[in-house]
Write an enzyme that holds these catalytic residues in place. Structure first.
Site, PDB file in Angstrom:
ATOM      1  N   SER A 150       0.830  -1.208   0.000  1.00 31.95           N
ATOM      2  CA  SER A 150       0.000   0.000   0.000  1.00 31.95           C
ATOM      3  C   SER A 150       0.867   1.261   0.000  1.00 31.95           C
ATOM      4  O   SER A 150       0.371   2.362  -0.243  1.00 31.95           O
ATOM      5  CB  SER A 150      -0.943   0.016   1.211  1.00 31.95           C
ATOM      6  OG  SER A 150      -0.207   0.045   2.416  1.00 31.95           O
ATOM      7  N   HIS A 151       2.162   1.117   0.296  1.00 35.26           N
ATOM      8  CA  HIS A 151       3.067   2.265   0.274  1.00 35.26           C
ATOM      9  C   HIS A 151       4.295   2.005  -0.593  1.00 35.26           C
ATOM     10  O   HIS A 151       5.318   2.652  -0.455  1.00 35.26           O
ATOM     11  CB  HIS A 151       3.445   2.680   1.703  1.00 35.26           C
ATOM     12  CG  HIS A 151       2.244   3.224   2.409  1.00 35.26           C
ATOM     13  ND1 HIS A 151       1.290   2.403   2.970  1.00 35.26           N
ATOM     14  CD2 HIS A 151       1.805   4.493   2.568  1.00 35.26           C
ATOM     15  CE1 HIS A 151       0.312   3.150   3.472  1.00 35.26           C
ATOM     16  NE2 HIS A 151       0.597   4.412   3.243  1.00 35.26           N
ATOM     17  N   ARG A 170       2.275   3.997  -4.932  1.00 36.50           N
ATOM     18  CA  ARG A 170       2.189   5.402  -4.546  1.00 36.50           C
ATOM     19  C   ARG A 170       2.832   6.353  -5.564  1.00 36.50           C
ATOM     20  O   ARG A 170       2.699   7.571  -5.441  1.00 36.50           O
ATOM     21  CB  ARG A 170       2.897   5.610  -3.198  1.00 36.50           C
ATOM     22  CG  ARG A 170       2.135   5.030  -2.032  1.00 36.50           C
ATOM     23  CD  ARG A 170       0.957   5.876  -1.667  1.00 36.50           C
ATOM     24  NE  ARG A 170       0.148   5.255  -0.635  1.00 36.50           N
ATOM     25  CZ  ARG A 170      -0.942   5.810  -0.111  1.00 36.50           C
ATOM     26  NH1 ARG A 170      -1.357   6.984  -0.537  1.00 36.50           N
ATOM     27  NH2 ARG A 170      -1.629   5.198   0.802  1.00 36.50           N
ATOM     28  N   THR A 184      -5.225   8.688   9.164  1.00 34.58           N
ATOM     29  CA  THR A 184      -5.043   7.268   9.484  1.00 34.58           C
ATOM     30  C   THR A 184      -3.901   7.085  10.492  1.00 34.58           C
ATOM     31  O   THR A 184      -3.695   5.986  11.023  1.00 34.58           O
ATOM     32  CB  THR A 184      -4.795   6.444   8.211  1.00 34.58           C
ATOM     33  OG1 THR A 184      -3.862   7.151   7.383  1.00 34.58           O
ATOM     34  CG2 THR A 184      -6.074   6.213   7.453  1.00 34.58           C
ATOM     35  N   GLY A 212      -4.408   3.576   2.019  1.00 34.57           N
ATOM     36  CA  GLY A 212      -3.858   2.926   0.828  1.00 34.57           C
ATOM     37  C   GLY A 212      -4.518   1.576   0.586  1.00 34.57           C
ATOM     38  O   GLY A 212      -4.843   1.220  -0.551  1.00 34.57           O
ATOM     39  N   ASP A 213      -4.746   0.820   1.672  1.00 31.76           N
ATOM     40  CA  ASP A 213      -5.393  -0.500   1.512  1.00 31.76           C
ATOM     41  C   ASP A 213      -6.860  -0.351   1.113  1.00 31.76           C
ATOM     42  O   ASP A 213      -7.407  -1.201   0.409  1.00 31.76           O
ATOM     43  CB  ASP A 213      -5.265  -1.307   2.811  1.00 31.76           C
ATOM     44  CG  ASP A 213      -3.868  -1.898   2.962  1.00 31.76           C
ATOM     45  OD1 ASP A 213      -3.269  -2.271   1.929  1.00 31.76           O
ATOM     46  OD2 ASP A 213      -3.367  -1.968   4.089  1.00 31.76           O
ATOM     47  N   LYS A 237     -10.369   2.920  21.714  1.00 34.62           N
ATOM     48  CA  LYS A 237      -8.951   2.753  22.054  1.00 34.62           C
ATOM     49  C   LYS A 237      -8.051   3.218  20.899  1.00 34.62           C
ATOM     50  O   LYS A 237      -7.072   3.938  21.104  1.00 34.62           O
ATOM     51  CB  LYS A 237      -8.661   1.297  22.412  1.00 34.62           C
ATOM     52  CG  LYS A 237      -9.452   0.864  23.646  1.00 34.62           C
ATOM     53  CD  LYS A 237      -9.049  -0.497  24.137  1.00 34.62           C
ATOM     54  CE  LYS A 237      -9.939  -0.903  25.296  1.00 34.62           C
ATOM     55  NZ  LYS A 237      -9.528  -2.148  25.926  1.00 34.62           N
ATOM     56  N   ARG A 293       2.922 -15.578  14.916  1.00 32.97           N
ATOM     57  CA  ARG A 293       3.380 -14.432  14.121  1.00 32.97           C
ATOM     58  C   ARG A 293       3.639 -13.241  15.035  1.00 32.97           C
ATOM     59  O   ARG A 293       2.737 -12.716  15.674  1.00 32.97           O
ATOM     60  CB  ARG A 293       2.305 -14.079  13.083  1.00 32.97           C
ATOM     61  CG  ARG A 293       2.679 -12.916  12.210  1.00 32.97           C
ATOM     62  CD  ARG A 293       1.660 -12.708  11.102  1.00 32.97           C
ATOM     63  NE  ARG A 293       1.841 -11.429  10.457  1.00 32.97           N
ATOM     64  CZ  ARG A 293       1.037 -10.921   9.554  1.00 32.97           C
ATOM     65  NH1 ARG A 293      -0.030 -11.608   9.167  1.00 32.97           N
ATOM     66  NH2 ARG A 293       1.270  -9.749   9.012  1.00 32.97           N
ATOM     67  N   GLY A 296       6.471  -7.903  12.385  1.00 36.10           N
ATOM     68  CA  GLY A 296       7.731  -7.847  11.637  1.00 36.10           C
ATOM     69  C   GLY A 296       8.060  -9.162  10.944  1.00 36.10           C
ATOM     70  O   GLY A 296       8.837  -9.174   9.989  1.00 36.10           O
ATOM     71  N   ARG A 313       7.139  -9.066   7.236  1.00 37.85           N
ATOM     72  CA  ARG A 313       7.992  -8.114   6.515  1.00 37.85           C
ATOM     73  C   ARG A 313       9.381  -8.713   6.269  1.00 37.85           C
ATOM     74  O   ARG A 313       9.916  -8.658   5.164  1.00 37.85           O
ATOM     75  CB  ARG A 313       8.084  -6.837   7.358  1.00 37.85           C
ATOM     76  CG  ARG A 313       8.935  -5.737   6.835  1.00 37.85           C
ATOM     77  CD  ARG A 313       8.831  -4.512   7.751  1.00 37.85           C
ATOM     78  NE  ARG A 313       8.898  -4.854   9.156  1.00 37.85           N
ATOM     79  CZ  ARG A 313      10.023  -5.052   9.821  1.00 37.85           C
ATOM     80  NH1 ARG A 313      11.175  -4.930   9.221  1.00 37.85           N
ATOM     81  NH2 ARG A 313      10.003  -5.387  11.101  1.00 37.85           N
TER      82      ARG A 313
END
Ligand code: NDP
Ligand code: PYC
Length: 335
Positions: free
Chosen positions: A45-46, A50, A158, A185-186, A229, A303, A306, A309
């Site tokens: 998304s980035h 973009r 966001t 972006g998503d 929250k 998971r 990170g 990624r």
């Protein structure tokens, strides 16, 4: 169909596009590397998605692609930067070594950037600090697309926050999350791919919940994650990035006279901590991070933030970037 391309090849192409559209050599280098790294890490998304936003924003006249940021050393633990209506990452690059020096000298230091834009994945701004042993936090506000609880219209951006901590013998532990139910972006990607949204993510222009990304994008809004929250995190990010840094709140961003602008002129704040400060005799912080991660895995968390990624990165680190042939061809068309 996706091809794997060398990181440097992707950076070179993106840089060529940005240069062609008016970004300076220095700014193009920083933004191209940032976009290519997000794409490499699967933060699509980035990533290269973009690039059209960077182009239409500079074409609109809303952003400066050539300005030199101003960095002010205002106190032992405080740096202020004026991005001059350019991208925040450029100001960060200029202030980076001073911020490290101050965090080393004082145990903690803050960089507050104003008059700045940000269209990137936030973790990329701080991961390097954790590789050098610092704990780092980053915050950025954007344009009003997120409604607070019970509201029918957007006030917050966001507003992501990212956190990076050094580990012993492993890549830093990093998380990076929007305070909204999903990144804008998503949301755009969901519309482009014809996907519905999960329930509880967005409202339409009348404030009624919707799973249609088009309704959320056209007059509607995203919701915060976790209700009130996430809204409090969004609130904190606004105050740290706008009120503290001297920038606009997301709801104050006005690009009505510059159609095509896609990056909001707001602020960004980064806090750096040296975990060794006064820590003689204490267990080293990076080892304690490992202890916690081990406990999480032992308890059954498969998971850790990170993991995805890092798994997307090639074993060489700055290795290959996965990019669809259509996306590559459309980028080549922009040069
Ligand atoms: P995600 O919800 O995809 O991920 C948030 C964090 O949670 C990541 O650190 C991710 O790790 C971790 N994570 C995700 N799923 C799990 C899971 N099941 N178990 C454990 N950890 C998990 O991020 P967002 O959609 O909120 O944000 C995406 C990107 O958009 C970010 O990089 C953010 O900086 C960027 N953004 C930028 C803005 C700007 O103004 N420039 C505004 C808003 C967002 P991992 O990375 O390994 O998946
Ligand atoms: O994806 O929410 C987002 C976003 C806003 C500004 C840059 N990215």
């Amino acid at each position: 169909m996706a091809d794997s391309r060398p990181f440097e090849e992707v950076v070179a192409l993106l840089k060529k596009i940005l240069r062609k559209h008016g970004y300076s050599e220095a700014v193009s280098s920083i933004l191209a590397a940032n976009c290519a790294a997000a794409q490499r890490d699967g933060s699509t998304s980035h990533g290269v998605f973009r690039i059209p936003n960077y182009i239409s924003t500079i074409q609109s006249g809303y952003v400066s692609g050539t300005v030199e940021p101003r960095v002010e050393d205002v106190a032992p633990g405080f740096i202020r930067a004026d991005s001059g209506n350019g991208f925040a990452q450029v100001a960060l690059a200029k202030a980076r070594s001073l911020l490290e020096q101050k965090a080393k000298a004082n145990g903690i230091a803050i960089l507050a950037i104003r008059n700045s834009h940000h269209l990137g994945a936030l973790y990329l701004d701080i991961e390097d600090f954790a590789e050098k042993g610092f704990i780092a936090l980053a915050f950025v506000n954007s344009m009003a697309v997120v409604a607070p609880p019970e509201a029918h219209s957007p006030v917050y951006g966001t507003n992501p926050m990212a956190f990076a901590a050094p580990r012993e013998g492993a890549a830093p532990l990093v998380f990076d999350q929007a305070s909204s139910s999903m990144a804008h972006g998503d949301l755009q990607v969901a519309r482009r791919e014809g996907r519905r949204l999960p329930s509880g993510c967005a409202i339409d222009s009348k404030g009624i919940e919707t799973t249609d990304p088009a309704q959320a994008l056209e007059g509607g809004a995203l919701l915060t994650f976790g209700g009130h929250k996430g809204a409090s995190i969004a609130l904190m990010v606004e105050l740290l990035c706008a009120a503290l840094a001297g920038a606009d709140f997301s709801y104050e961003v006005d690009w009505s006279t510059t159609p095509g602008a896609k990056s909001a002129r707001t602020g960004q704040t980064i806090i750096l901590i040296d975990p060794n400060t006064g820590g003689a005799g204490l267990a080293p912080f990076p080892m304690r991070v490992n202890d916690l991660v081990s406990a999480l895995r032992a308890a059954g968390q498969r998971r850790i933030p990170g993991d995805r990624r890092l798994a997307r990165r090639s074993p060489q680190g700055d290795g290959t970037v996965s990019i669809s042939r259509e996306e590559w061809e459309s980028l080549v068309d922009m040069t």
